[in-house]
Scaffold this motif. Structure first.
Motif, PDB file in Angstrom:
ATOM      1  N   TRP A   3       0.829  -1.207   0.000  1.00 35.67           N
ATOM      2  CA  TRP A   3       0.000   0.000   0.000  1.00 35.67           C
ATOM      3  C   TRP A   3       0.861   1.254   0.000  1.00 35.67           C
ATOM      4  O   TRP A   3       0.531   2.245  -0.652  1.00 35.67           O
ATOM      5  CB  TRP A   3      -0.931   0.016   1.209  1.00 35.67           C
ATOM      6  N   LEU A   4       1.968   1.225   0.735  1.00 37.74           N
ATOM      7  CA  LEU A   4       2.849   2.396   0.782  1.00 37.74           C
ATOM      8  C   LEU A   4       3.517   2.631  -0.573  1.00 37.74           C
ATOM      9  O   LEU A   4       3.622   3.777  -1.021  1.00 37.74           O
ATOM     10  CB  LEU A   4       3.897   2.232   1.883  1.00 37.74           C
ATOM     11  N   LEU A   5       3.965   1.554  -1.218  1.00 38.75           N
ATOM     12  CA  LEU A   5       4.561   1.698  -2.555  1.00 38.75           C
ATOM     13  C   LEU A   5       3.520   2.175  -3.571  1.00 38.75           C
ATOM     14  O   LEU A   5       3.815   3.012  -4.431  1.00 38.75           O
ATOM     15  CB  LEU A   5       5.183   0.376  -2.994  1.00 38.75           C
ATOM     16  N   ALA A   6       2.300   1.644  -3.469  1.00 42.74           N
ATOM     17  CA  ALA A   6       1.230   2.084  -4.375  1.00 42.74           C
ATOM     18  C   ALA A   6       0.899   3.556  -4.140  1.00 42.74           C
ATOM     19  O   ALA A   6       0.652   4.306  -5.094  1.00 42.74           O
ATOM     20  CB  ALA A   6      -0.015   1.222  -4.176  1.00 42.74           C
ATOM     21  N   THR A   7       0.922   3.976  -2.889  1.00 40.02           N
ATOM     22  CA  THR A   7       0.649   5.381  -2.565  1.00 40.02           C
ATOM     23  C   THR A   7       1.738   6.286  -3.129  1.00 40.02           C
ATOM     24  O   THR A   7       1.435   7.320  -3.741  1.00 40.02           O
ATOM     25  CB  THR A   7       0.535   5.571  -1.040  1.00 40.02           C
ATOM     26  N   ALA A   8       2.992   5.902  -2.944  1.00 39.27           N
ATOM     27  CA  ALA A   8       4.097   6.707  -3.478  1.00 39.27           C
ATOM     28  C   ALA A   8       4.030   6.767  -4.998  1.00 39.27           C
ATOM     29  O   ALA A   8       4.226   7.830  -5.596  1.00 39.27           O
ATOM     30  CB  ALA A   8       5.434   6.139  -3.018  1.00 39.27           C
ATOM     31  N   GLY A   9       3.713   5.657  -5.633  1.00 38.42           N
ATOM     32  CA  GLY A   9       3.594   5.634  -7.091  1.00 38.42           C
ATOM     33  C   GLY A   9       2.444   6.479  -7.599  1.00 38.42           C
ATOM     34  O   GLY A   9       2.577   7.207  -8.595  1.00 38.42           O
ATOM     35  N   THR A  10       1.315   6.400  -6.919  1.00 37.71           N
ATOM     36  CA  THR A  10       0.159   7.207  -7.302  1.00 37.71           C
ATOM     37  C   THR A  10       0.450   8.688  -7.113  1.00 37.71           C
ATOM     38  O   THR A  10       0.069   9.522  -7.935  1.00 37.71           O
ATOM     39  CB  THR A  10      -1.085   6.800  -6.482  1.00 37.71           C
ATOM     40  N   ALA A  11       1.149   9.025  -6.034  1.00 40.65           N
ATOM     41  CA  ALA A  11       1.511  10.428  -5.794  1.00 40.65           C
ATOM     42  C   ALA A  11       2.474  10.928  -6.860  1.00 40.65           C
ATOM     43  O   ALA A  11       2.344  12.064  -7.334  1.00 40.65           O
ATOM     44  CB  ALA A  11       2.120  10.581  -4.405  1.00 40.65           C
ATOM     45  N   ALA A  12       3.445  10.102  -7.244  1.00 42.50           N
ATOM     46  CA  ALA A  12       4.386  10.500  -8.297  1.00 42.50           C
ATOM     47  C   ALA A  12       3.648  10.703  -9.618  1.00 42.50           C
ATOM     48  O   ALA A  12       3.887  11.677 -10.331  1.00 42.50           O
ATOM     49  CB  ALA A  12       5.483   9.446  -8.447  1.00 42.50           C
ATOM     50  N   LEU A  13       2.731   9.794  -9.929  1.00 36.41           N
ATOM     51  CA  LEU A  13       1.935   9.924 -11.150  1.00 36.41           C
ATOM     52  C   LEU A  13       1.071  11.179 -11.103  1.00 36.41           C
ATOM     53  O   LEU A  13       0.991  11.933 -12.070  1.00 36.41           O
ATOM     54  CB  LEU A  13       1.066   8.681 -11.340  1.00 36.41           C
ATOM     55  N   GLY A  14       0.452  11.432  -9.955  1.00 37.38           N
ATOM     56  CA  GLY A  14      -0.389  12.614  -9.795  1.00 37.38           C
ATOM     57  C   GLY A  14       0.388  13.917  -9.835  1.00 37.38           C
ATOM     58  O   GLY A  14      -0.166  14.966 -10.147  1.00 37.38           O
ATOM     59  N   SER A  15       1.675  13.859  -9.524  1.00 38.32           N
ATOM     60  CA  SER A  15       2.478  15.080  -9.579  1.00 38.32           C
ATOM     61  C   SER A  15       2.763  15.501 -11.010  1.00 38.32           C
ATOM     62  O   SER A  15       3.010  16.664 -11.275  1.00 38.32           O
ATOM     63  CB  SER A  15       3.785  14.892  -8.817  1.00 38.32           C
ATOM     64  N   ILE A  16       2.711  14.560 -11.916  1.00 34.40           N
ATOM     65  CA  ILE A  16       2.963  14.857 -13.328  1.00 34.40           C
ATOM     66  C   ILE A  16       1.665  15.019 -14.106  1.00 34.40           C
ATOM     67  O   ILE A  16       1.542  15.907 -14.941  1.00 34.40           O
ATOM     68  CB  ILE A  16       3.841  13.752 -13.943  1.00 34.40           C
TER      69      ILE A  16
END
Length: 164
Positions: A4-17
């Motif tokens: 869940w933490l890795l998915a959250t970090a990935g989603t946040a990185a995607l959302g930043s772009i």
């Protein structure tokens, strides 16, 4: 929990772009529905992911990408414009007082207004050091996402604290 933490970090990185990915709604959904996950860990994972993605904007501002060069040329072509004057003032103040530039970046990272993406680009263009950019961004975005991720917990705690 690591997944869940890795998915959250990935989603946040995607959302930043790609701003159509709303990390705040994602955080509220995760914290409200997933058992056994701490809100502060999810908030910090979102901050790390978003700062990782926004670092691309920083490098674009430094001229590390063709996009940064094109935008820099546009700014130079419109030197008499309002934004160009504001950028020059920001750049000058940041050179004179580096802590001022880092403080402005950190303060804009908390609410995300003025657009944090623009501030990341301007930080690179103004010559803020990478480590300073990362530290100020992590502090500001960390505070932002801890507030968002902690909101459901606060809403559960608030009625008991008020005696209702």
């Amino acid at each position: 929990m690591i997944g869940w933490l890795l998915a959250t970090a990935g989603t946040a990185a995607l959302g930043s772009i790609f701003p159509l990915v709303n990390i705040e709604l994602y955080l509220l959904g995760i914290v409200s529905t997933v058992d056994g996950i701490s809100w502060w860990a999810v908030g910090l994972a979102a901050a790390l992911g978003q700062v990782a993605g926004k670092t691309l904007f920083y490098f674009a501002g430094k001229g590390g990408f063709a996009l940064g060069e094109r935008l820099r040329k546009r700014i130079e072509a419109k030197r008499r414009g309002r934004w160009a004057a504001w950028f020059e003032k920001f750049h000058r103040r940041t050179e004179e007082r580096p802590w001022w530039g880092l403080g402005v970046l950190c303060l804009t990272a908390v609410p995300g207004i003025p657009p944090y993406s623009l501030m990341c680009f301007l930080s690179g263009a103004a010559g803020i050091p990478l480590l300073g950019f990362l530290a100020a961004s992590l502090v500001g975005r960390g505070l932002h996402f801890l507030i968002v991720a902690g909101a459901p917990e606060l809403l559960h705690w608030l009625p008991a604290a008020l005696g209702s």
